[in-house]
Design a protein around this motif. Structure first.
Motif, PDB file in Angstrom:
ATOM      1  N   LEU A   4       0.820  -1.206   0.000  1.00 32.55           N
ATOM      2  CA  LEU A   4       0.000   0.000   0.000  1.00 32.55           C
ATOM      3  C   LEU A   4       0.857   1.262   0.000  1.00 32.55           C
ATOM      4  CD1 LEU A   4      -2.811   1.289   0.116  1.00 32.55           C
ATOM      5  CD2 LEU A   4      -2.734   1.060   2.616  1.00 32.55           C
ATOM      6  N   ASN A   5       1.979   1.233   0.700  1.00 33.81           N
ATOM      7  CA  ASN A   5       2.853   2.412   0.739  1.00 33.81           C
ATOM      8  C   ASN A   5       3.363   2.768  -0.655  1.00 33.81           C
ATOM      9  OD1 ASN A   5       2.681   2.804   3.545  1.00 33.81           O
ATOM     10  ND2 ASN A   5       4.257   1.249   3.927  1.00 33.81           N
ATOM     11  N   LYS A   6       3.622   1.734  -1.483  1.00 37.64           N
ATOM     12  CA  LYS A   6       4.091   1.998  -2.851  1.00 37.64           C
ATOM     13  C   LYS A   6       2.979   2.599  -3.706  1.00 37.64           C
ATOM     14  CE  LYS A   6       7.745  -1.489  -2.792  1.00 37.64           C
ATOM     15  NZ  LYS A   6       8.317  -2.705  -3.434  1.00 37.64           N
ATOM     16  N   ILE A   7       1.738   2.209  -3.442  1.00 35.49           N
ATOM     17  CA  ILE A   7       0.600   2.771  -4.169  1.00 35.49           C
ATOM     18  C   ILE A   7       0.387   4.226  -3.753  1.00 35.49           C
ATOM     19  CG2 ILE A   7      -1.879   2.572  -4.596  1.00 35.49           C
ATOM     20  CD1 ILE A   7      -1.572  -0.462  -4.104  1.00 35.49           C
ATOM     21  N   VAL A   8       0.505   4.489  -2.457  1.00 33.54           N
ATOM     22  CA  VAL A   8       0.385   5.867  -1.967  1.00 33.54           C
ATOM     23  C   VAL A   8       1.486   6.736  -2.560  1.00 33.54           C
ATOM     24  CG1 VAL A   8       0.486   7.330   0.090  1.00 33.54           C
ATOM     25  CG2 VAL A   8      -0.809   5.184   0.143  1.00 33.54           C
ATOM     26  N   GLN A   9       2.714   6.199  -2.610  1.00 29.36           N
ATOM     27  CA  GLN A   9       3.826   6.941  -3.211  1.00 29.36           C
ATOM     28  C   GLN A   9       3.575   7.181  -4.700  1.00 29.36           C
ATOM     29  OE1 GLN A   9       6.539   8.475  -1.820  1.00 29.36           O
ATOM     30  NE2 GLN A   9       6.736   9.278  -3.898  1.00 29.36           N
ATOM     31  N   ALA A  10       3.016   6.179  -5.376  1.00 26.22           N
ATOM     32  CA  ALA A  10       2.697   6.338  -6.798  1.00 26.22           C
ATOM     33  C   ALA A  10       1.697   7.469  -7.000  1.00 26.22           C
ATOM     34  CB  ALA A  10       2.142   5.034  -7.352  1.00 26.22           C
ATOM     35  N   LYS A  11       0.741   7.579  -6.097  1.00 28.08           N
ATOM     36  CA  LYS A  11      -0.259   8.654  -6.197  1.00 28.08           C
ATOM     37  C   LYS A  11       0.415  10.024  -6.136  1.00 28.08           C
ATOM     38  CE  LYS A  11      -4.819   9.947  -4.382  1.00 28.08           C
ATOM     39  NZ  LYS A  11      -4.590  11.376  -4.088  1.00 28.08           N
ATOM     40  N   ARG A  12       1.416  10.153  -5.269  1.00 26.99           N
ATOM     41  CA  ARG A  12       2.158  11.416  -5.188  1.00 26.99           C
ATOM     42  C   ARG A  12       2.961  11.651  -6.469  1.00 26.99           C
ATOM     43  NH1 ARG A  12       4.063   9.257  -0.014  1.00 26.99           N
ATOM     44  NH2 ARG A  12       2.613   9.882   1.654  1.00 26.99           N
ATOM     45  N   THR A  13       3.548  10.584  -6.993  1.00 26.78           N
ATOM     46  CA  THR A  13       4.398  10.699  -8.182  1.00 26.78           C
ATOM     47  C   THR A  13       3.612  11.169  -9.400  1.00 26.78           C
ATOM     48  OG1 THR A  13       5.875   8.951  -7.380  1.00 26.78           O
ATOM     49  CG2 THR A  13       5.914   9.415  -9.754  1.00 26.78           C
ATOM     50  N   ILE A  14       2.407  10.626  -9.583  1.00 27.29           N
ATOM     51  CA  ILE A  14       1.638  10.918 -10.796  1.00 27.29           C
ATOM     52  C   ILE A  14       0.691  12.105 -10.644  1.00 27.29           C
ATOM     53  CG2 ILE A  14       1.727   8.469 -11.389  1.00 27.29           C
ATOM     54  CD1 ILE A  14      -1.248   8.265 -10.676  1.00 27.29           C
ATOM     55  N   ALA A  15       0.608  12.667  -9.440  1.00 27.63           N
ATOM     56  CA  ALA A  15      -0.442  13.644  -9.120  1.00 27.63           C
ATOM     57  C   ALA A  15      -0.494  14.840 -10.064  1.00 27.63           C
ATOM     58  CB  ALA A  15      -0.286  14.124  -7.683  1.00 27.63           C
ATOM     59  N   ASN A  16       0.647  15.346 -10.476  1.00 27.23           N
ATOM     60  CA  ASN A  16       0.676  16.552 -11.305  1.00 27.23           C
ATOM     61  C   ASN A  16       0.597  16.276 -12.799  1.00 27.23           C
ATOM     62  OD1 ASN A  16       0.883  18.278  -9.048  1.00 27.23           O
ATOM     63  ND2 ASN A  16       3.118  17.965  -8.969  1.00 27.23           N
ATOM     64  N   PHE A  17       0.466  14.977 -13.146  1.00 29.09           N
ATOM     65  CA  PHE A  17       0.444  14.637 -14.571  1.00 29.09           C
ATOM     66  C   PHE A  17      -0.806  13.863 -14.972  1.00 29.09           C
ATOM     67  CE2 PHE A  17       1.800  12.061 -18.275  1.00 29.09           C
ATOM     68  CZ  PHE A  17       2.178  13.104 -19.117  1.00 29.09           C
ATOM     69  N   VAL A  18      -1.313  13.053 -14.078  1.00 30.51           N
ATOM     70  CA  VAL A  18      -2.462  12.187 -14.365  1.00 30.51           C
ATOM     71  C   VAL A  18      -3.730  12.778 -13.761  1.00 30.51           C
ATOM     72  CG1 VAL A  18      -3.430   9.881 -13.968  1.00 30.51           C
ATOM     73  CG2 VAL A  18      -1.000  10.144 -14.491  1.00 30.51           C
ATOM     74  N   ASN A  19      -4.822  12.690 -14.492  1.00 30.35           N
ATOM     75  CA  ASN A  19      -6.089  13.217 -13.990  1.00 30.35           C
ATOM     76  C   ASN A  19      -6.668  12.363 -12.872  1.00 30.35           C
ATOM     77  OD1 ASN A  19      -5.992  15.181 -15.990  1.00 30.35           O
ATOM     78  ND2 ASN A  19      -7.268  14.012 -17.409  1.00 30.35           N
ATOM     79  N   LYS A  20      -7.267  13.023 -11.883  1.00 34.28           N
ATOM     80  CA  LYS A  20      -8.137  12.299 -10.965  1.00 34.28           C
ATOM     81  C   LYS A  20      -9.503  12.272 -11.639  1.00 34.28           C
ATOM     82  CE  LYS A  20     -10.249  12.055  -6.425  1.00 34.28           C
ATOM     83  NZ  LYS A  20     -10.419  12.638  -5.063  1.00 34.28           N
ATOM     84  N   THR A  21      -9.907  11.102 -12.120  1.00 40.00           N
ATOM     85  CA  THR A  21     -11.120  10.989 -12.933  1.00 40.00           C
ATOM     86  C   THR A  21     -12.375  10.959 -12.068  1.00 40.00           C
ATOM     87  OG1 THR A  21     -10.807   8.590 -12.954  1.00 40.00           O
ATOM     88  CG2 THR A  21      -9.978   9.828 -14.850  1.00 40.00           C
ATOM     89  N   PRO A  22     -13.525  11.332 -12.645  1.00 33.23           N
ATOM     90  CA  PRO A  22     -14.780  11.321 -11.879  1.00 33.23           C
ATOM     91  C   PRO A  22     -15.173   9.919 -11.425  1.00 33.23           C
ATOM     92  CG  PRO A  22     -15.006  12.585 -13.929  1.00 33.23           C
ATOM     93  CD  PRO A  22     -13.705  11.856 -14.012  1.00 33.23           C
ATOM     94  N   PHE A  23     -15.745   9.856 -10.251  1.00 30.65           N
ATOM     95  CA  PHE A  23     -16.317   8.619  -9.705  1.00 30.65           C
ATOM     96  C   PHE A  23     -17.715   8.969  -9.239  1.00 30.65           C
ATOM     97  CE2 PHE A  23     -16.317   5.265  -6.180  1.00 30.65           C
ATOM     98  CZ  PHE A  23     -16.613   4.241  -7.059  1.00 30.65           C
ATOM     99  N   VAL A  24     -18.695   8.685 -10.081  1.00 33.07           N
ATOM    100  CA  VAL A  24     -20.028   9.256  -9.883  1.00 33.07           C
ATOM    101  C   VAL A  24     -21.101   8.174  -9.801  1.00 33.07           C
ATOM    102  CG1 VAL A  24     -19.401  11.402 -11.038  1.00 33.07           C
ATOM    103  CG2 VAL A  24     -20.358   9.535 -12.376  1.00 33.07           C
ATOM    104  N   LEU A  25     -22.184   8.523  -9.117  1.00 31.59           N
ATOM    105  CA  LEU A  25     -23.331   7.629  -9.002  1.00 31.59           C
ATOM    106  C   LEU A  25     -24.069   7.550 -10.330  1.00 31.59           C
ATOM    107  CD1 LEU A  25     -25.155   5.961  -7.020  1.00 31.59           C
ATOM    108  CD2 LEU A  25     -26.506   8.055  -6.759  1.00 31.59           C
ATOM    109  N   ALA A  26     -24.308   6.334 -10.816  1.00 30.82           N
ATOM    110  CA  ALA A  26     -25.095   6.114 -12.039  1.00 30.82           C
ATOM    111  C   ALA A  26     -26.530   5.844 -11.598  1.00 30.82           C
ATOM    112  CB  ALA A  26     -24.529   4.942 -12.826  1.00 30.82           C
ATOM    113  N   THR A  27     -27.367   6.859 -11.643  1.00 31.44           N
ATOM    114  CA  THR A  27     -28.702   6.756 -11.046  1.00 31.44           C
ATOM    115  C   THR A  27     -29.582   5.722 -11.737  1.00 31.44           C
ATOM    116  OG1 THR A  27     -29.380   8.670 -12.378  1.00 31.44           O
ATOM    117  CG2 THR A  27     -28.679   9.101 -10.121  1.00 31.44           C
TER     118      THR A  27
END
Length: 403
Positions: A4-27
């Motif tokens: 999990l620590n490597k995944i958290v670190q990956a999130k920091r690494t890609i944060a300024n380049f990769v989009n945080k995509t929408p996660f939305v309710l499909a009604t």
């Protein structure tokens, strides 16, 4: 399990380049399936698919010496675009080996990102074998699409985002081809909340990982064929299979008809364009491939949206026929002035919209003086098609419905 620590670190690494995509309710889906269905829209990611996450994280962690050599990858398209755009960001050379049948949209997308392309092999595995040889001969760094912990950690950032937005998820539904996405996502989710159920979804036309999961050992396929080209992988990876066996609660399959129906449903009712691999999770839900309790919170990853326009057109046309919103009939008329107009008047009275007419008077199957009329109609479902048939019969027309 990917740490999990490597995944958290990956999130920091890609944060300024990769989009945080929408996660939305499909009604609509939630209402139909008596649950809370959330869609993770990786089809809206940069390059149109999640693969950029793992590719960027891997390349970012290369040494200066490795970056100077340049990178090579094998991909049916989405990993290729992820590697290409990431290599461009770091100013390094990228060579992409793609199967010869890769959709033009994905080939042109990679080329526009500045990478060199070599088309080789009938499927991913043949392209992969050639890419390994090419990387060795050229002394470039091979970026594996799934058998790499940095790549898997990058893909796992999807689960971090999903659980940030909906921390009480009961299920996460994940497409599976080579297994890099589910390795990262399942590892992340299970370390945060061991009670989350992970459902893996594969294509029946590419069953290697499904059969390997059932047998608890790698089993390769002799051949693969599916419209879900993003998960069309022939050989099972022992590395990702280990993650899947450890973390996945259930592994199911969907066929091409089910995938196509899900693509069409998402297009019509959710206004979302996804590729075959991106639709398998929704296909699994729509076809009751897994069980869940009413009211469950279900997160489905739409892994990508890079579908070939020609394939999308085929899916739409077949979907219209299957849902009885389009029909094609063949009628034999006496070839004389006004005969066709009389026929179209009957169809007009039945409120059937004509979209295409073919008029054939030369076929050897016809009697002299006859003409074969093939007409494609827009209709409004089964009852409407039956009323069109009744109108034709009541006016003395014999016809054959082609589809």
């Amino acid at each position: 399990m990917v740490d999990l620590n490597k995944i958290v670190q990956a999130k920091r690494t890609i944060a300024n380049f990769v989009n945080k995509t929408p996660f939305v309710l499909a009604t609509k889906l939630s209402k139909i399936y008596e649950s809370e269905v959330y869609l993770k829209k990786e089809n809206l990611q940069r390059t149109g698919a999640y693969k950029i996450r793992g590719a960027y994280n891997k390349i970012a962690n290369l040494s200066k010496e490795e970056k100077a050599k340049g990178v090579v990858c094998a991909s049916a398209g989405n990993h290729a675009q992820g590697v290409a755009i990431s290599a461009r960001e770091f100013g390094i050379k990228a060579v992409i080996i793609m199967p010869e049948a890769t959709p033009l949209l994905k080939v042109s997308g990679v080329r526009e990102l500045g990478a060199s392309i070599i088309l080789k092999g009938d499927n991913f595995d043949e392209a992969y074998a050639y890419a390994l040889e090419f990387a060795k001969e050229s002394e470039m760094v091979f970026i594996h699409p799934f058998d790499d912990e940095f790549v898997q950690a990058g893909q796992g950032t999807i689960a971090l985002e999903m659980l940030e937005d909906a921390p009480e998820l009961d299920y996460i539904i994940v497409p599976v081809g080579g297994g890099g996405l589910i390795s990262g996502v399942a590892s992340c989710a299970k370390q945060i909340n061991p009670d989350i159920k992970i459902i893996a979804v594969g294509a029946k036309g590419a069953p290697a990982m499904y059969e390997s999961y059932k047998a608890k050992k790698p089993i390769n396929s002799k051949s693969v064929k599916t419209i879900a080209d993003g998960i069309c992988v022939r050989d099972a990876s022992p590395i990702t299979l280990e993650h899947i066996i450890e973390n996945v609660d259930e592994f199911v399959q969907v066929d091409d008809d089910e995938i196509a129906s899900a693509i069409l449903y998402l297009l019509e009712h959710q206004k979302i364009i996804v590729e075959g691999a991106g639709a398998v999770g929704v296909a699994a839900l729509m076809n009751a491939k897994f069980k869940y309790k009413a009211g469950a919170k279900i997160g489905i990853i739409l892994s990508g949206g890079n579908i070939d326009v020609q394939m999308l057109n085929i899916i739409i046309e077949k979907g219209l026929v299957k849902s009885q919103r389009k029909m094609t009939i063949n009628v034999t008329l006496i070839d004389k002035p006004g005969a066709l107009m009389k026929l179209t008047d009957v169809l007009k009275q039945a409120n059937a919209n004509i979209v295409k007419i073919d008029y054939d008077r030369f076929s050897t199957n016809l009697e002299y003086g006859d003409a074969a009329i093939t007409i494609t109609l827009e209709t409004k479902g089964k009852n409407h098609q039956e009323s069109v048939a009744d109108a034709l019969h009541s006016n003395g027309y014999e016809f054959r419905q082609i589809f």
